[in-house]
Design an enzyme around this catalytic site. Sequence first.
Site, PDB file in Angstrom:
ATOM      1  N   PHE A 126     -55.527 -17.913  15.704  1.00 24.49           N
ATOM      2  CA  PHE A 126     -56.146 -18.672  14.612  1.00 24.49           C
ATOM      3  C   PHE A 126     -57.060 -19.766  15.176  1.00 24.49           C
ATOM      4  CE2 PHE A 126     -55.633 -21.768  10.995  1.00 24.49           C
ATOM      5  CZ  PHE A 126     -56.149 -20.960  10.007  1.00 24.49           C
ATOM      6  N   ASP A 189     -46.849 -18.772  17.312  1.00 19.77           N
ATOM      7  CA  ASP A 189     -47.217 -19.282  15.994  1.00 19.77           C
ATOM      8  C   ASP A 189     -46.763 -18.251  14.956  1.00 19.77           C
ATOM      9  OD1 ASP A 189     -48.427 -20.101  13.616  1.00 19.77           O
ATOM     10  OD2 ASP A 189     -50.079 -21.074  14.687  1.00 19.77           O
ATOM     11  N   TYR A 214     -46.455 -22.762   3.631  1.00 14.27           N
ATOM     12  CA  TYR A 214     -47.120 -22.557   2.334  1.00 14.27           C
ATOM     13  C   TYR A 214     -47.602 -21.127   2.146  1.00 14.27           C
ATOM     14  CZ  TYR A 214     -51.038 -23.857   5.403  1.00 14.27           C
ATOM     15  OH  TYR A 214     -51.902 -23.960   6.458  1.00 14.27           O
ATOM     16  N   LYS A 215     -47.389 -20.270   3.154  1.00  6.70           N
ATOM     17  CA  LYS A 215     -47.785 -18.863   3.014  1.00  6.70           C
ATOM     18  C   LYS A 215     -46.601 -18.092   2.433  1.00  6.70           C
ATOM     19  CE  LYS A 215     -51.314 -19.480   6.485  1.00  6.70           C
ATOM     20  NZ  LYS A 215     -51.567 -19.646   7.905  1.00  6.70           N
ATOM     21  N   ARG A 364     -58.822  -9.237   2.860  1.00  2.51           N
ATOM     22  CA  ARG A 364     -57.376  -9.154   3.116  1.00  2.51           C
ATOM     23  C   ARG A 364     -56.610  -8.993   1.814  1.00  2.51           C
ATOM     24  NH1 ARG A 364     -55.593 -14.208   6.782  1.00  2.51           N
ATOM     25  NH2 ARG A 364     -56.059 -15.272   4.819  1.00  2.51           N
TER      26      ARG A 364
HETATM   27  C1  LIG Z   1     -52.143 -20.896   8.398  1.00  2.31           C
HETATM   28  C2  LIG Z   1     -52.082 -21.068   9.864  1.00  2.31           C
HETATM   29  C3  LIG Z   1     -52.058 -22.343  10.424  1.00  2.31           C
HETATM   30  C4  LIG Z   1     -52.162 -23.543   9.532  1.00  2.31           C
HETATM   31  O1  LIG Z   1     -52.222 -24.741  10.194  1.00  2.31           O
HETATM   32  P1  LIG Z   1     -52.092 -26.104   9.384  1.00  2.31           P
HETATM   33  O2  LIG Z   1     -52.223 -27.116  10.424  1.00  2.31           O
HETATM   34  O3  LIG Z   1     -50.725 -26.112   8.735  1.00  2.31           O
HETATM   35  O4  LIG Z   1     -53.172 -26.128   8.366  1.00  2.31           O
HETATM   36  C5  LIG Z   1     -51.961 -22.457  11.802  1.00  2.31           C
HETATM   37  N1  LIG Z   1     -51.886 -21.358  12.586  1.00  2.31           N
HETATM   38  C6  LIG Z   1     -51.903 -20.112  12.067  1.00  2.31           C
HETATM   39  C7  LIG Z   1     -51.788 -18.922  12.965  1.00  2.31           C
HETATM   40  C8  LIG Z   1     -52.023 -19.940  10.697  1.00  2.31           C
HETATM   41  O5  LIG Z   1     -52.059 -18.704  10.181  1.00  2.31           O
END
Ligand SMILES: *Cc1c(COP(=O)(O)O)cnc(C)c1O
Length: 404
Positions: A126, A189, A214-215, A364
């Site tokens: 990410f 992660d 939140y996912k 997606r």
């Molecule tokens: C959604 C997501 C995040 C989100 O990071 P925040 O700091 O909570 O906004 C981080 N890493 C991955 C791989 C994600 O999918």
Amino acid sequence: MQSALDRARELDAADPLARFREEFVIEDPEVIYLDGNSLGRMPRRTLPLMQELLAQQWGSELIRSWPDSWLSLPSQLGAKIAQLIGAQDDEVLVCDSTSVNLYKLVHAALALHPGRTEILTDGANFPSDWYVLAGIAEKTSHSLRGQGGPDENTALLTLSHVTFKSGELYDMAALTKEAHAQGALTLWDLSHSVGAVPVHLIACNADLAVGCTYKYLNAGPGSSAFLYIRRDLQEQLRNPIQGWFGRDNAFDFGLDYRPRTGIDRFLTGSPNILSMAPVGPGVDLILEAGIENLRAKSLQQTDFLIELWQEHLAPLGFTLNTPTEPHRRGSHVSFGHPDALAIDLALINEANVIPDFRTPDNIRFGCTPLYTTFAELANAIARICTIMETGTYKHYCGQVPAIT
Ligand SMILES: *Cc1c(COP(=O)(O)O)cnc(C)c1O
């Protein structure tokens, strides 16, 4: 498409998890929500919980709620999440955002291996993870490598367990073993895997992990994230952001910093109680449904989408950007198309379907088995076909929204 819809209805009728859909606020059943991999739906039970938190705990009890209800929340909710990711109660803490937790753990991990010069990740990770890693690498004079395997220079291997674009699920056990064979630590992660696929951190020998709530955990916009530290590493690691909540006996207000024992040293400032409380009902629902049952339905749903792609979308020029082997797949399917963004916008604005778009060409479709039905998947594919056949999406070519 009628036969697909008939099959979907049969699958829904036989679905042992069907009752969980009623646990969520679904105001308009015509809207097909396929973005639970980005922001999960709101559980009904979150509303009275927040009502109680605001009116009772804050409104009436005021500061007395810190010792009575709030101080223990990061570790209490951490222990709940631990059940989902194959960890012990005292190895998980809910706090801060995923990016901040990543920062804290990467920094701490690098300090354990002062002789090693490299952080290793890959191009599918990410972007926020990349930014955090690049920032740390620059400040600590490490190099950041984005391809290939670990070697004797690698201090830390850090990857997304399920990648955000293609939805590929990595082999955590094998990759951790490979890193350990080179003497490197691992940090996973779990943002796209927690609550969607079973995770076994201890069994995989993983050292560190972070993830968001939140996912698939349905804890609401910007809800607090979590971090995991293998128990035997906890006393060796230091939080690079030394705040009072990570200090031993914070309320003696001494000016010297001494880290707390155990994972609590990775707290920093006051826990975000309002963004943390909804983690409870979100995780409870997953535990009640059972992560293995959710995984079984998720695979049935992503299989179903892939079949529908083959039959209906491939002839319209869509590629499949997600692995076909079930053991390499998370819980979303990415369809590729040169006009993906325009198609995504047409689905949202003209067809009551909410997927999302990830550059350069991914639409997606997130399957969230607690509330996604097979009929929704069949209807969403039918609506894509209509948009393609009528050419409605062409009105959206060239538009670039602020958030996709
Ligand atoms: C959604 C997501 C995040 C989100 O990071 P925040 O700091 O909570 O906004 C981080 N890493 C991955 C791989 C994600 O999918």
